[in-house]
Design a protein around this motif. Structure first.
Motif, PDB file in Angstrom:
ATOM      1  N   THR A 130     -16.346  -1.604 -10.322  1.00 33.55           N
ATOM      2  CA  THR A 130     -15.543  -1.829 -11.790  1.00 33.55           C
ATOM      3  C   THR A 130     -13.955  -1.970 -11.702  1.00 33.55           C
ATOM      4  O   THR A 130     -13.626  -2.266 -10.494  1.00 33.55           O
ATOM      5  CB  THR A 130     -15.672  -0.323 -12.463  1.00 33.55           C
ATOM      6  N   LYS A 131     -13.308  -2.129 -12.462  1.00 31.42           N
ATOM      7  CA  LYS A 131     -11.896  -2.749 -12.663  1.00 31.42           C
ATOM      8  C   LYS A 131     -10.994  -1.608 -11.937  1.00 31.42           C
ATOM      9  O   LYS A 131     -10.006  -1.856 -11.316  1.00 31.42           O
ATOM     10  CB  LYS A 131     -11.444  -2.787 -13.927  1.00 31.42           C
ATOM     11  N   GLU A 132     -11.632  -0.351 -11.508  1.00 33.28           N
ATOM     12  CA  GLU A 132     -10.920   0.704 -10.859  1.00 33.28           C
ATOM     13  C   GLU A 132     -10.671   0.475  -9.308  1.00 33.28           C
ATOM     14  O   GLU A 132     -10.031   0.892  -8.822  1.00 33.28           O
ATOM     15  CB  GLU A 132     -11.477   1.810 -11.119  1.00 33.28           C
ATOM     16  N   ASP A 133     -11.690  -0.624  -9.055  1.00 38.51           N
ATOM     17  CA  ASP A 133     -11.717  -1.013  -7.649  1.00 38.51           C
ATOM     18  C   ASP A 133     -10.794  -2.021  -7.292  1.00 38.51           C
ATOM     19  O   ASP A 133     -10.750  -2.301  -6.042  1.00 38.51           O
ATOM     20  CB  ASP A 133     -13.327  -1.238  -7.328  1.00 38.51           C
ATOM     21  N   ALA A 134      -9.934  -2.637  -8.242  1.00 40.35           N
ATOM     22  CA  ALA A 134      -9.442  -3.909  -7.680  1.00 40.35           C
ATOM     23  C   ALA A 134      -8.264  -3.683  -6.812  1.00 40.35           C
ATOM     24  O   ALA A 134      -7.688  -2.591  -6.852  1.00 40.35           O
ATOM     25  CB  ALA A 134      -8.829  -4.437  -9.119  1.00 40.35           C
ATOM     26  N   GLY A 135      -8.198  -4.412  -5.691  1.00 48.75           N
ATOM     27  CA  GLY A 135      -7.587  -4.403  -4.653  1.00 48.75           C
ATOM     28  C   GLY A 135      -8.191  -3.682  -3.489  1.00 48.75           C
ATOM     29  O   GLY A 135      -7.408  -3.578  -2.479  1.00 48.75           O
ATOM     30  N   LYS A 136      -8.956  -2.957  -3.544  1.00 47.80           N
ATOM     31  CA  LYS A 136      -9.709  -2.041  -2.784  1.00 47.80           C
ATOM     32  C   LYS A 136     -10.139  -2.773  -1.449  1.00 47.80           C
ATOM     33  O   LYS A 136     -10.913  -3.814  -1.533  1.00 47.80           O
ATOM     34  CB  LYS A 136     -10.513  -1.055  -3.083  1.00 47.80           C
ATOM     35  N   GLY A 137      -9.602  -2.268  -0.188  1.00 48.21           N
ATOM     36  CA  GLY A 137     -10.005  -2.914   1.114  1.00 48.21           C
ATOM     37  C   GLY A 137      -8.895  -3.896   1.824  1.00 48.21           C
ATOM     38  O   GLY A 137      -9.025  -4.492   2.640  1.00 48.21           O
ATOM     39  N   LEU A 138      -8.236  -4.440   0.708  1.00 50.66           N
ATOM     40  CA  LEU A 138      -7.265  -5.401   1.023  1.00 50.66           C
ATOM     41  C   LEU A 138      -5.701  -4.996   0.806  1.00 50.66           C
ATOM     42  O   LEU A 138      -5.046  -4.784   1.686  1.00 50.66           O
ATOM     43  CB  LEU A 138      -7.301  -6.777   0.299  1.00 50.66           C
ATOM     44  N   LEU A 139      -5.510  -4.641  -0.722  1.00 51.83           N
ATOM     45  CA  LEU A 139      -4.091  -4.197  -0.958  1.00 51.83           C
ATOM     46  C   LEU A 139      -3.946  -2.742  -1.431  1.00 51.83           C
ATOM     47  O   LEU A 139      -2.899  -2.053  -1.485  1.00 51.83           O
ATOM     48  CB  LEU A 139      -3.654  -5.023  -2.291  1.00 51.83           C
ATOM     49  N   ARG A 140      -5.242  -1.883  -1.375  1.00 58.61           N
ATOM     50  CA  ARG A 140      -5.388  -0.530  -1.256  1.00 58.61           C
ATOM     51  C   ARG A 140      -6.287  -0.117  -0.631  1.00 58.61           C
ATOM     52  O   ARG A 140      -7.172  -0.703  -0.103  1.00 58.61           O
ATOM     53  CB  ARG A 140      -5.741  -0.391  -2.879  1.00 58.61           C
ATOM     54  N   PRO A 141      -6.125   1.298  -0.236  1.00 55.88           N
ATOM     55  CA  PRO A 141      -7.350   1.850   0.560  1.00 55.88           C
ATOM     56  C   PRO A 141      -8.628   1.870  -0.047  1.00 55.88           C
ATOM     57  O   PRO A 141      -8.827   1.624  -0.799  1.00 55.88           O
ATOM     58  CB  PRO A 141      -6.796   3.017   1.002  1.00 55.88           C
ATOM     59  N   PHE A 142      -9.649   1.708   1.080  1.00 58.65           N
ATOM     60  CA  PHE A 142     -11.031   1.884   0.458  1.00 58.65           C
ATOM     61  C   PHE A 142     -11.248   3.376   0.163  1.00 58.65           C
ATOM     62  O   PHE A 142     -10.522   4.253   0.740  1.00 58.65           O
ATOM     63  CB  PHE A 142     -11.930   1.720   1.966  1.00 58.65           C
ATOM     64  N   SER A 143     -11.933   3.383  -0.906  1.00 58.55           N
ATOM     65  CA  SER A 143     -12.473   4.890  -1.119  1.00 58.55           C
ATOM     66  C   SER A 143     -13.623   5.076  -1.131  1.00 58.55           C
ATOM     67  O   SER A 143     -14.572   6.026  -1.738  1.00 58.55           O
ATOM     68  CB  SER A 143     -12.170   4.678  -2.972  1.00 58.55           C
ATOM     69  N   TYR A 144     -14.557   4.097  -0.312  1.00 57.60           N
ATOM     70  CA  TYR A 144     -15.984   4.093  -0.141  1.00 57.60           C
ATOM     71  C   TYR A 144     -15.974   3.810   1.212  1.00 57.60           C
ATOM     72  O   TYR A 144     -15.226   3.058   1.893  1.00 57.60           O
ATOM     73  CB  TYR A 144     -16.802   3.274  -1.022  1.00 57.60           C
ATOM     74  N   VAL A 145     -17.299   4.045   1.848  1.00 59.38           N
ATOM     75  CA  VAL A 145     -17.653   3.942   3.188  1.00 59.38           C
ATOM     76  C   VAL A 145     -18.778   3.210   3.395  1.00 59.38           C
ATOM     77  O   VAL A 145     -19.831   3.418   2.241  1.00 59.38           O
ATOM     78  CB  VAL A 145     -17.604   4.802   4.242  1.00 59.38           C
TER      79      VAL A 145
END
Length: 269
Positions: A89-104
């Motif tokens: 969802t839009k809350e995930d934008a940037g995760k893994g690149l510009l923001r930390p992962f919140s999932y594994v």
């Protein structure tokens, strides 16, 4: 697959997806057009490689600019060769690149929200692209031999059905560049992982005299997608072997582990 050049960046697209250019963006990167050096040369998009973060971020900037998406909206799978599928969802934008992962342990991503750039990375493993032009939903999966044995491509289709009401017969699929049967020799234990796939014909492997086998991961995934309900005529196979073409594509096997990583991306406009 179709070769595309923009701003000296080489990337690949599926002709069957290109007719939906007004609805989605999709692309698979090559080695060409980035700033990395040495065995990472030059478009290394591997966020977990030992290349400098500065180089990796610049490569993502160059690649996303070339294909026309916003780098801030990239969402990367936190890969672990499993079959977990994450709804993005839009809350995930940037995760893994510009923001930390919140999932594994996430090897596949799906969404029906626009402007989210679903991204997985590969360097011999198989990128699988999915789009439902009726429900306007997309998915992408990273399928190495372990993920293929766990039927991650089929799990991704199932997630699109359960989350977005997709009909598999409406979905188009693209099986991207990966190590081909020509180069993928495995031992008997890996071969045996697929023996219970009763929907496959015998063309997915070649038995060699030394007790080894050549596997065709693309053909196995084709069978998995068809078994999940995607029409065979809606499934494209790139036929581009990363190992044979390691001058333009990173290959873990050809480069003996000293390599960068390509990325597959798909986004709803």
């Amino acid at each position: 697959m179709k070769e595309n050049y923009r701003n000296e960046v080489l990337y690949f697209t599926f002709p069957d997806f290109d007719e939906y250019d007004n609805e989605i963006v999709h692309a698979f990167s090559s080695r060409e057009g980035g700033v990395s050096t040495g065995y990472f040369s030059s478009m290394n998009l591997g966020i977990k490689t030992k290349d400098s973060r500065e180089n990796i971020l610049e490569n993502y900037r160059l690649f996303t600019e070339a294909i026309g998406v916003d780098m801030n909206n990239v969402v990367i799978g936190n890969l672990n060769h499993g079959n977990n599928v994450r709804v993005v969802t839009k809350e995930d934008a940037g995760k893994g690149l510009l923001r930390p992962f919140s999932y594994v342990d996430v090897d596949a991503l799906v969404t029906n929200e626009p402007n989210l750039v679903l991204t997985i990375t590969c360097a011999d493993c198989v990128p699988v692209f999915l789009y439902d032009p009726v429900k306007k939903a997309v998915g992408i999966a990273h399928s190495g031999w372990k993920g293929t044995a766990l039927e991650i491509a089929g799990k991704t289709v199932e997630k699109m059905v359960s989350e977005y009401g997709c009909n598999p017969a409406d979905i188009i699929a693209g099986i991207g560049p990966c190590i081909g049967m020509c180069c993928y020799e495995v031992s008997q234990d890996v071969y045996e992982e697929f023996l219970e796939f009763d929907y496959l014909d015998d063309a997915w492997y070649f038995e060699k005299e030394d007790g080894k086998y050549d596997l065709d991961l693309s053909r196995i995934i084709f069978g998995t997608l068809a078994y999940a309900g995607i029409l065979p005529e809606h499934i494209s196979i790139s036929g581009l072997c990363t190992c044979c073409n390691n001058d333009i594509l990173f290959s873990h096997r050809a480069q003996k582990g000293k390599r960068g990583t390509m990325a597959g991306m798909i986004m709803i406009k």
